[in-house]
Design an enzyme around this catalytic site. Structure first.
Site, PDB file in Angstrom:
ATOM      1  N   GLY A  18       0.821  -1.202   0.000  1.00  0.00           N
ATOM      2  CA  GLY A  18       0.000   0.000   0.000  1.00  0.00           C
ATOM      3  C   GLY A  18       0.851   1.247   0.000  1.00  0.00           C
ATOM      4  O   GLY A  18       1.944   1.275   0.578  1.00  0.00           O
ATOM      5  N   GLY A  20       0.470   5.729   0.179  1.00  0.00           N
ATOM      6  CA  GLY A  20      -0.414   6.853   0.446  1.00  0.00           C
ATOM      7  C   GLY A  20       0.387   8.115   0.629  1.00  0.00           C
ATOM      8  O   GLY A  20       1.613   8.131   0.478  1.00  0.00           O
ATOM      9  N   GLY A  21      -0.316   9.183   0.990  1.00  0.00           N
ATOM     10  CA  GLY A  21       0.346  10.471   1.115  1.00  0.00           C
ATOM     11  C   GLY A  21       1.389  10.513   2.201  1.00  0.00           C
ATOM     12  O   GLY A  21       2.289  11.351   2.178  1.00  0.00           O
ATOM     13  N   VAL A  25       3.074   0.930   3.025  1.00  0.00           N
ATOM     14  CA  VAL A  25       2.863  -0.199   3.921  1.00  0.00           C
ATOM     15  C   VAL A  25       3.496  -1.433   3.303  1.00  0.00           C
ATOM     16  O   VAL A  25       3.321  -1.696   2.110  1.00  0.00           O
ATOM     17  CB  VAL A  25       1.359  -0.448   4.168  1.00  0.00           C
ATOM     18  CG1 VAL A  25       1.162  -1.606   5.136  1.00  0.00           C
ATOM     19  CG2 VAL A  25       0.693   0.802   4.707  1.00  0.00           C
ATOM     20  N   ASP A 141      -9.901  11.325  10.854  1.00  0.00           N
ATOM     21  CA  ASP A 141      -9.778  11.056   9.419  1.00  0.00           C
ATOM     22  C   ASP A 141     -10.518   9.770   9.069  1.00  0.00           C
ATOM     23  O   ASP A 141     -10.007   8.905   8.375  1.00  0.00           O
ATOM     24  CB  ASP A 141      -8.305  10.942   9.018  1.00  0.00           C
ATOM     25  CG  ASP A 141      -8.117  11.040   7.504  1.00  0.00           C
ATOM     26  OD1 ASP A 141      -9.001  11.583   6.828  1.00  0.00           O
ATOM     27  OD2 ASP A 141      -7.094  10.550   7.003  1.00  0.00           O
TER      28      ASP A 141
END
Length: 756
Positions: A18, A20-21, A25, A141
């Protein structure tokens, strides 16, 4: 992290699953414990970053990671470890097998979730939020990408306490001229957008946005750019979900509308209130579908579903409930990783969504062997799972008789459909045993746990967590039956297996050691019990925090053993500290708070501080009466302590009146021969003697002695104590010969008499 794929000399990184910003992961292995984990590596803090900011971020990360690691709830991703390696901050978490809700929506573009699954997800998320908000933590979030639906049906919230790090690390943007730090625009509350105070109700608004999208296929403000979305959250009332989907239940539609209220005060008060509304709404006419060939069950009250570990299929297809869903426009597509909204360069930094490039292969299925010659119908398995969840919900409501009946029925049906040794069948039998234990039927519970433990050892292995759970419950039942040596031996075996499998500091290991400390005390090995409980309390305080419920439970056990060791002053200090911590975390009238306050009152009285003890007891009686009623067992227990302390202060008329009233209530509620009833009867006799009413006192002590002789046997210590009380009355009445004869008879019970 250079070319090395081993960090901290312990975590072997295998592949990125994974991005993301905030980083990426990895699938990894904890080589120290031999278990699969996920390692989230945050973006490096480069040399261009202000040194002060770097320090703030590191400290913030450690603080937030420590908070996340202390959260212990089935609906929250477990954080095992955290640290920094070569300038990279990292988290070590459990490796989840499933997809987040954003991936499910993107992969199933035909229709939204079925109503039943939608409500079950809502219930589980609300349960996790209720726990976390109770710990004083707000997610900030919440969105589909941060909610995982596992293969077994469990729903878990990810990134608790970590999402807010984005603001410190520069992964946020500001709207023109407003100076507002941003999150993910589709799911932000109006107070986040306006820069107002953020509390747990902001999470409830975000959950409302998630539910709206899951129910309808589109977010509440499905607009073309982030500014329009944010203005929609702030100023526009969305159309109700039923305007898009008529078959949604009215209560669910109302719930989502209320969650999306612009003003926090107009939303549900908290996640607990949200859960209560879900339970109330689901309690309407929605019986389970009848099974072909399986007896239909009556409608059951709905509850938060509990996952069932169904064996995965070889191709790991999406769950049936997720097929054909419409995803709508989202801030990022699961198949492509994070992607900004069209024509909006700010959108790339308005999300820290974690995605994977190939959802179907992120978490490969573990091959399994069928337990039956032919796979059972999926609908049949699903209905059995629903009935199982209903049984779990009955247990959470304290309706253990009904829970036991439901689980027993499901166990029988699963045995026919899946086989007697299928993990789901054994899970149902396990819950039957658990309910029996809560119904104070330890012998029946022991029989069930014996069978489950043997079957799980054969099917899953001796050291499998489910096998160890059944063996630990078996040890608990042995202790309840007074078979403490056997319980001790079993706890020692389970503890060794848990330490091998997950290490000495795992919550399951510490729970077993806590139970072992209790058993040592029951065996009279008080010094060992104290040392063990003290070590567990320190470990739990270090790992979970000093105010965590498990830490406080062990500190109470430490206090109990200190009292038995004659170290009353130290015990009192511990009980007071536990009571204060529980009052702060749980509330002054929470049952666990009141339990610690009761013990505080007991030790105040024993240490000669009867006036203070009396004040504690009066407060306890008032609190217990509010919670349980005037004749609740715990209310009467507090009133009994009140009578004892009135006597210690020499206020014997009041003590006598209180004792008599408590005795009458206990006789009516518990029965004439219940140990607590006999205790109150004895306290009445003590007060009568202190008032020089010795003949009445003798008759009362005599009745207690007769009951204890019949129930416990003539040689039982409690029986002997009652006979000694009667003899004392005879002496005060000037009948020393009768007193001596009574004591002689107590010392030499008739041949063949029963003894306990």
């Amino acid at each position: 992290m250079g070319d090395s794929r081993l960090i901290q000399g312990r975590y072997r990184l295998h592949e990125v699953i994974g991005r993301g910003g905030m980083g990426e992961v990895w699938r990894a292995t904890d080589e120290a414990l031999g278990r699969r984990v996920a390692v989230k590596c945050l973006k490096p803090l480069g040399p261009q970053q202000d040194p002060h900011v770097r320090d703030v971020v590191r400290e913030r990360f450690r603080r937030e990671a420590r908070v996340a690691a202390a959260l212990q709830h089935r609906g929250i991703t477990v954080v095992h470890d955290f640290g920094e390696y070569e300038g990279v901050l990292f988290l070590v978490m459990e490796l989840l097998e499933g997809r987040n809700l954003s991936q499910l929506l993107a992969a199933n573009a035909q229709s939204p979730l079925p109503v039943q699954d939608l409500v079950e997800i809502t219930d589980q998320v609300a349960d996790a939020l209720a726990y976390t908000h109770g710990q004083g933590i707000v997610h900030r979030d919440l969105k589909p990408a941060n909610i995982m639906r596992l293969r077994d049906g469990t729903v878990k919230i990810c990134d608790f306490g970590i999402a807010r790090l984005g603001a410190d690390m520069g992964f946020t943007s500001k709207l023109t001229g407003t100076g507002i730090a941003m999150g993910t625009p589709h799911y932000m509350s109006p107070e986040q957008i306006g820069g107002g105070e953020i509390d747990h109700r902001s999470d409830l608004y975000s959950l409302g946005c998630v539910l709206y999208e899951l129910a309808t296929g589109v977010p509440p403000f499905d607009l073309g750019d982030s500014w329009a979305i944010l203005i929609g959250h702030r100023d526009t009332v969305p159309s109700p979900p039923r305007a898009h989907r008529a078959e949604l239940p009215d209560y669910f539609d109302r719930l989502v509308v209320d969650l999306l209220a612009k003003v926090p005060e107009e939303r549900p008060a908290d996640a607990g209130d949200l859960r209560r509304r879900i339970v109330s709404g689901r309690a309407g006419p929605s019986p389970f579908a009848p099974l072909p060939g399986v007896p239909a069950q009556p409608p059951l009250p709905p509850t938060r579903p509990v996952p069932v570990d169904l064996p995965p299929g070889p191709a790991a297809p999406a769950p049936a409930w997720a097929r054909g869903m419409t995803g709508g426009h989202r801030p990022a597509a699961a198949a492509d990783g994070p992607r900004p909204l069209a024509h909006d360069p700010a959108a790339a930094v308005l999300t820290t969504e974690w995605t994977t490039p190939a959802p179907a292969t992120c978490f490969p299925a573990t091959p399994s062997t069928p337990f039956t010659s032919a796979a059972p119908p999926a609908e049949l398995v699903a209905v059995l799972a629903g009935r199982y969840r209903a049984g779990m919900g009955l247990g959470r409501l304290g309706r253990w008789d009904e829970a036991e009946a439901v689980h027993r029925s499901v166990a029988e049906d699963r045995s026919r459909v899946l086989g007697p040794d299928h993990p789901d069948t054994l899970a149902s039998h396990y819950e039957v045993g658990f309910a029996l234990a809560r119904l104070d039927r330890p012998a029946d519970a022991l029989h069930v746990f014996d069978r489950v433990a043997r079957a799980r050892a054969r099917v899953l292995g001796e050291d499998h967590p489910d096998t160890l759970a059944a063996r630990q419950e078996r040890a608990y039942a042995l202790g309840r039956l007074g078979r403490h040596p056997e319980a001790y031996e079993l706890y020692v075996e389970v503890l060794a297996a848990r330490e091998r499998a997950v290490g000495p500091d795992h919550p399951d290991t510490l729970r077993c050691r806590h139970n072992l400390a209790f058993t040592l005390a029951s065996l009279g090995r008080l010094e060992e019990s104290y040392r063990t409980a003290h070590e567990v309390a320190e470990a739990r305080a270090r790992l979970l925090g000093p105010a965590h419920p498990d830490t406080l439970a062990t500190r109470q056990e430490v206090a109990h053993v200190l009292g038995r060791l004659g170290r009353g002053e130290e015990a009192l200090v511990q009980y007071r500290a536990v009571a204060e911590a529980r009052a702060a975390a749980l509330g002054a009238d929470h049952p666990e708070t009141l339990a610690a306050r009761y013990e505080t009152g007991v030790f105040l009285g024993r240490l000669g501080q009867a006036a203070d003890a009396l004040d504690v007891c009066r407060d306890l009686v008032a609190a217990r009466t509010r919670a349980q009623g005037a004749d609740g067992p715990e209310t009467l227990r507090a009133r009994h302590a009140l009578a004892v302390n009135l006597g210690r202060l020499g206020r014997w008329e009041e003590a006598l009146a209180e004792s008599r009233e408590v005795h009458a209530l206990r006789e009516r509620v518990l029965g004439a021969d219940h140990p607590d009833t006999l205790l109150s009867r004895r306290e009445t006799a003590v007060a009568l003697g202190r008032l020089d009413r010795w003949e009445e006192a003798r008759e009362t002590h005599r009745a207690v002695a007769a009951a204890r002789t019949r129930l416990l046997g003539p040689a039982h210590p409690d029986t002997v104590a009652a006979l000694e009380d009667e003899a004392h009355c005879l002496e005060r009445l000037g009948r020393p010969a009768d007193a001596a004869a009574l004591l002689l008879g107590a010392a030499t019970p008739p041949r063949g008499a029963a003894s306990a």
